[in-house]
Structures are given as structure tokens and as C-alpha cells.
Design a protein around this motif. Structure first.
Motif, PDB file in Angstrom:
ATOM      1  N   SER A  42       0.958  -1.323   0.180  1.00 34.90           N
ATOM      2  CA  SER A  42      -0.125   0.027   0.111  1.00 34.90           C
ATOM      3  C   SER A  42       0.835   1.100  -0.075  1.00 34.90           C
ATOM      4  O   SER A  42       0.484   2.267  -0.672  1.00 34.90           O
ATOM      5  CB  SER A  42      -1.023   0.155   1.154  1.00 34.90           C
ATOM      6  OG  SER A  42      -1.855  -1.032   1.289  1.00 34.90           O
ATOM      7  N   PHE A  43       1.996   1.110   0.907  1.00 33.37           N
ATOM      8  CA  PHE A  43       2.845   2.368   0.866  1.00 33.37           C
ATOM      9  C   PHE A  43       3.371   2.545  -0.735  1.00 33.37           C
ATOM     10  O   PHE A  43       3.555   3.791  -0.960  1.00 33.37           O
ATOM     11  CB  PHE A  43       3.841   2.038   2.004  1.00 33.37           C
ATOM     12  CG  PHE A  43       5.155   3.160   2.226  1.00 33.37           C
ATOM     13  CD1 PHE A  43       4.615   4.404   2.656  1.00 33.37           C
ATOM     14  CD2 PHE A  43       6.323   2.954   1.691  1.00 33.37           C
ATOM     15  CE1 PHE A  43       5.632   5.199   2.722  1.00 33.37           C
ATOM     16  CE2 PHE A  43       7.266   3.808   1.924  1.00 33.37           C
ATOM     17  CZ  PHE A  43       6.960   5.005   2.631  1.00 33.37           C
ATOM     18  N   LEU A  44       3.913   1.719  -1.141  1.00 32.71           N
ATOM     19  CA  LEU A  44       4.248   1.569  -2.432  1.00 32.71           C
ATOM     20  C   LEU A  44       3.301   2.578  -3.512  1.00 32.71           C
ATOM     21  O   LEU A  44       4.060   3.117  -4.387  1.00 32.71           O
ATOM     22  CB  LEU A  44       4.705   0.438  -3.024  1.00 32.71           C
ATOM     23  CG  LEU A  44       6.165  -0.182  -2.500  1.00 32.71           C
ATOM     24  CD1 LEU A  44       6.368  -1.621  -3.203  1.00 32.71           C
ATOM     25  CD2 LEU A  44       7.229   0.793  -3.076  1.00 32.71           C
ATOM     26  N   ALA A  45       2.066   2.007  -3.344  1.00 33.25           N
ATOM     27  CA  ALA A  45       1.200   2.473  -4.124  1.00 33.25           C
ATOM     28  C   ALA A  45       1.063   3.918  -4.228  1.00 33.25           C
ATOM     29  O   ALA A  45       0.314   4.603  -5.048  1.00 33.25           O
ATOM     30  CB  ALA A  45      -0.065   1.606  -4.133  1.00 33.25           C
ATOM     31  N   MET A  46       1.294   4.603  -3.121  1.00 31.80           N
ATOM     32  CA  MET A  46       1.220   6.018  -3.026  1.00 31.80           C
ATOM     33  C   MET A  46       2.201   6.833  -3.472  1.00 31.80           C
ATOM     34  O   MET A  46       2.254   8.066  -3.447  1.00 31.80           O
ATOM     35  CB  MET A  46       0.676   6.278  -1.534  1.00 31.80           C
ATOM     36  CG  MET A  46       1.909   6.163  -0.468  1.00 31.80           C
ATOM     37  SD  MET A  46       1.449   6.461   1.118  1.00 31.80           S
ATOM     38  CE  MET A  46       2.922   7.353   1.614  1.00 31.80           C
ATOM     39  N   LEU A  47       3.294   6.100  -3.927  1.00 31.21           N
ATOM     40  CA  LEU A  47       4.825   6.988  -4.193  1.00 31.21           C
ATOM     41  C   LEU A  47       4.514   7.321  -5.538  1.00 31.21           C
ATOM     42  O   LEU A  47       3.989   6.845  -6.434  1.00 31.21           O
ATOM     43  CB  LEU A  47       5.752   5.995  -3.933  1.00 31.21           C
ATOM     44  CG  LEU A  47       6.075   5.472  -2.539  1.00 31.21           C
ATOM     45  CD1 LEU A  47       7.303   4.862  -2.358  1.00 31.21           C
ATOM     46  CD2 LEU A  47       6.074   6.662  -1.487  1.00 31.21           C
ATOM     47  N   PRO A  48       5.150   8.585  -5.987  1.00 29.07           N
ATOM     48  CA  PRO A  48       5.908   9.391  -5.114  1.00 29.07           C
ATOM     49  C   PRO A  48       4.948  10.196  -4.338  1.00 29.07           C
ATOM     50  O   PRO A  48       3.974  10.450  -4.610  1.00 29.07           O
ATOM     51  CB  PRO A  48       6.809  10.198  -6.163  1.00 29.07           C
ATOM     52  CG  PRO A  48       5.779  10.160  -7.474  1.00 29.07           C
ATOM     53  CD  PRO A  48       4.920   8.956  -7.292  1.00 29.07           C
ATOM     54  N   VAL A  49       5.358  10.775  -3.127  1.00 25.64           N
ATOM     55  CA  VAL A  49       4.750  11.742  -2.299  1.00 25.64           C
ATOM     56  C   VAL A  49       5.692  12.631  -1.644  1.00 25.64           C
ATOM     57  O   VAL A  49       7.029  12.413  -1.204  1.00 25.64           O
ATOM     58  CB  VAL A  49       3.858  10.930  -1.275  1.00 25.64           C
ATOM     59  CG1 VAL A  49       4.728  10.159  -0.398  1.00 25.64           C
ATOM     60  CG2 VAL A  49       3.056  11.561  -0.552  1.00 25.64           C
ATOM     61  N   GLU A  50       5.245  13.534  -1.444  1.00 22.87           N
ATOM     62  CA  GLU A  50       6.045  14.604  -0.521  1.00 22.87           C
ATOM     63  C   GLU A  50       5.316  15.001   0.664  1.00 22.87           C
ATOM     64  O   GLU A  50       4.085  15.166   0.656  1.00 22.87           O
ATOM     65  CB  GLU A  50       6.362  15.909  -1.568  1.00 22.87           C
ATOM     66  CG  GLU A  50       7.031  15.985  -2.762  1.00 22.87           C
ATOM     67  CD  GLU A  50       7.227  17.155  -3.597  1.00 22.87           C
ATOM     68  OE1 GLU A  50       6.834  18.259  -3.061  1.00 22.87           O
ATOM     69  OE2 GLU A  50       7.674  17.166  -4.578  1.00 22.87           O
ATOM     70  N   VAL A  51       5.874  14.871   1.603  1.00 20.00           N
ATOM     71  CA  VAL A  51       5.382  14.980   3.095  1.00 20.00           C
ATOM     72  C   VAL A  51       6.045  15.993   3.881  1.00 20.00           C
ATOM     73  O   VAL A  51       7.459  16.470   3.666  1.00 20.00           O
ATOM     74  CB  VAL A  51       5.274  13.841   3.584  1.00 20.00           C
ATOM     75  CG1 VAL A  51       4.388  12.784   2.642  1.00 20.00           C
ATOM     76  CG2 VAL A  51       6.549  13.226   3.858  1.00 20.00           C
ATOM     77  N   THR A  52       5.613  16.428   5.052  1.00 12.23           N
ATOM     78  CA  THR A  52       6.216  17.079   6.359  1.00 12.23           C
ATOM     79  C   THR A  52       6.381  15.838   7.418  1.00 12.23           C
ATOM     80  O   THR A  52       5.325  15.588   7.820  1.00 12.23           O
ATOM     81  CB  THR A  52       5.816  18.366   6.625  1.00 12.23           C
ATOM     82  OG1 THR A  52       5.571  19.057   5.427  1.00 12.23           O
ATOM     83  CG2 THR A  52       6.427  18.959   7.747  1.00 12.23           C
ATOM     84  N   LEU A  53       7.724  15.612   7.746  1.00  9.79           N
ATOM     85  CA  LEU A  53       7.905  14.724   8.656  1.00  9.79           C
ATOM     86  C   LEU A  53       7.787  15.540  10.085  1.00  9.79           C
ATOM     87  O   LEU A  53       8.558  16.622  10.270  1.00  9.79           O
ATOM     88  CB  LEU A  53       9.159  13.990   8.748  1.00  9.79           C
ATOM     89  CG  LEU A  53       9.564  13.365   7.452  1.00  9.79           C
ATOM     90  CD1 LEU A  53      10.777  12.850   7.297  1.00  9.79           C
ATOM     91  CD2 LEU A  53       8.467  12.366   7.314  1.00  9.79           C
TER      92      LEU A  53
END
Length: 135
Positions: A42-53
Motif C-alpha cells: 500500500s505504501f508503494l502504491a502511494m509513491l511518489p509523495v511529498e510530506v512534512t515529517l
């Protein structure tokens, strides 16, 4: 929490085993290797992504993905170590550990940074990150 989503990967991954991803955090590129479970896929399917950690509990950086990750075949919990990439099912956040932590029910290991993540992640405050599959 701010999160900018870019166009997700169109490829559905039958397996996440050994798939490598790049976290570019404040201009520093860190690679990681994923485990094979439904949450990692599921994590792979959302990539690429830009986030704030965001810092949480002085031992991890977290972000909330736009959608909950699948947890169909995951263990009940894990004992995370520095460098682990995890998903906390009860809250729906991805956590990147830079300090050791105790076993936690509901925590799923997505993968692990290959090296060099602890000094980058332990920087104080929020960090901008881009996460993408390494081809």
C-alpha cells in the motif's frame, strides 16, 4: 500536517520484498529496503509523495498518508529499532525511528533504511521529505 501528493505510481506491486525507495529529506538522499506485506505494498502504491515529517516523542519522525495502508497480513506488533520504517495502525501514521523503542502492538515494519538515516531524522523540528521508488 501538510502533505502534498503527487501523481501516484500506476504500477501495482505484487511483492514489496527488496523494493528500494529513496527518502530525500532536506536535500539528503537516503535509501531504504522494504519488507513484503500488505502495508508495504500500500505504501508503494502511494509513491511518489511529498510530506512534512513531524517529531514525535523524541524518538521518531511521523507523517500521515492520505489513505490508510492495508494491514491484511501483518503481525500484531514489532519492536522497532533505529532506522526502521513503520506504520502505526491505530493512528494511521508512518513512523521513521531514529531511537530505539519498545515492542508496540499495532506497529507494522514497512522496511528499513539502508544506512545514514539516524543523524538526518534526529534533527530537531519538522523536515520536508520526498519519497519515491528507486528504479
Amino acid at each position: 500536517m501538510l502533505m502534498t501528493i503527487t501523481a501516484p505510481s500506476q504500477a501495482q506491486h505484487a511483492s514489496a520484498e527488496g523494493v528500494r525507495v529513496r527518502f530525500t529529506i532536506e536535500g539528503k538522499a537516503l535509501s531504504a529496503t522494504l519488507e513484503d506485506n500488505s502495508a508495504s505494498r500500500s505504501f508503494l502504491a502511494m509513491l511518489p509523495v511529498e510530506v512534512t515529517l513531524e517529531d514525535y516523542a523524541s524518538n521518531e519522525k511521523i507523517f500521515y498518508p492520505a489513505e490508510k495502508l492495508s494491514t491484511a497480513d501483518v503481525p500484531d506488533g514489532v519492536d522497532p529499532e533505529p532506522g526502521d520504517i513503520t506504520y502505526y495502525v491505530p493512528w494511521g501514521d508512518v513512523a521513521l525511528f531514529y531511537r530505539d523503542f519498545r515492542y508496540s502492538a499495532g506497529l507494522v515494519r514497512l522496511g528499513r533504511f539502508d544506512e545514514g538515516a539516524v543523524p538526518v531524522l534526529s534533527a530537531s523540528g519538522s523536515l520536508k521529505a520526498r519519497i519515491e521508488i528507486i528504479k
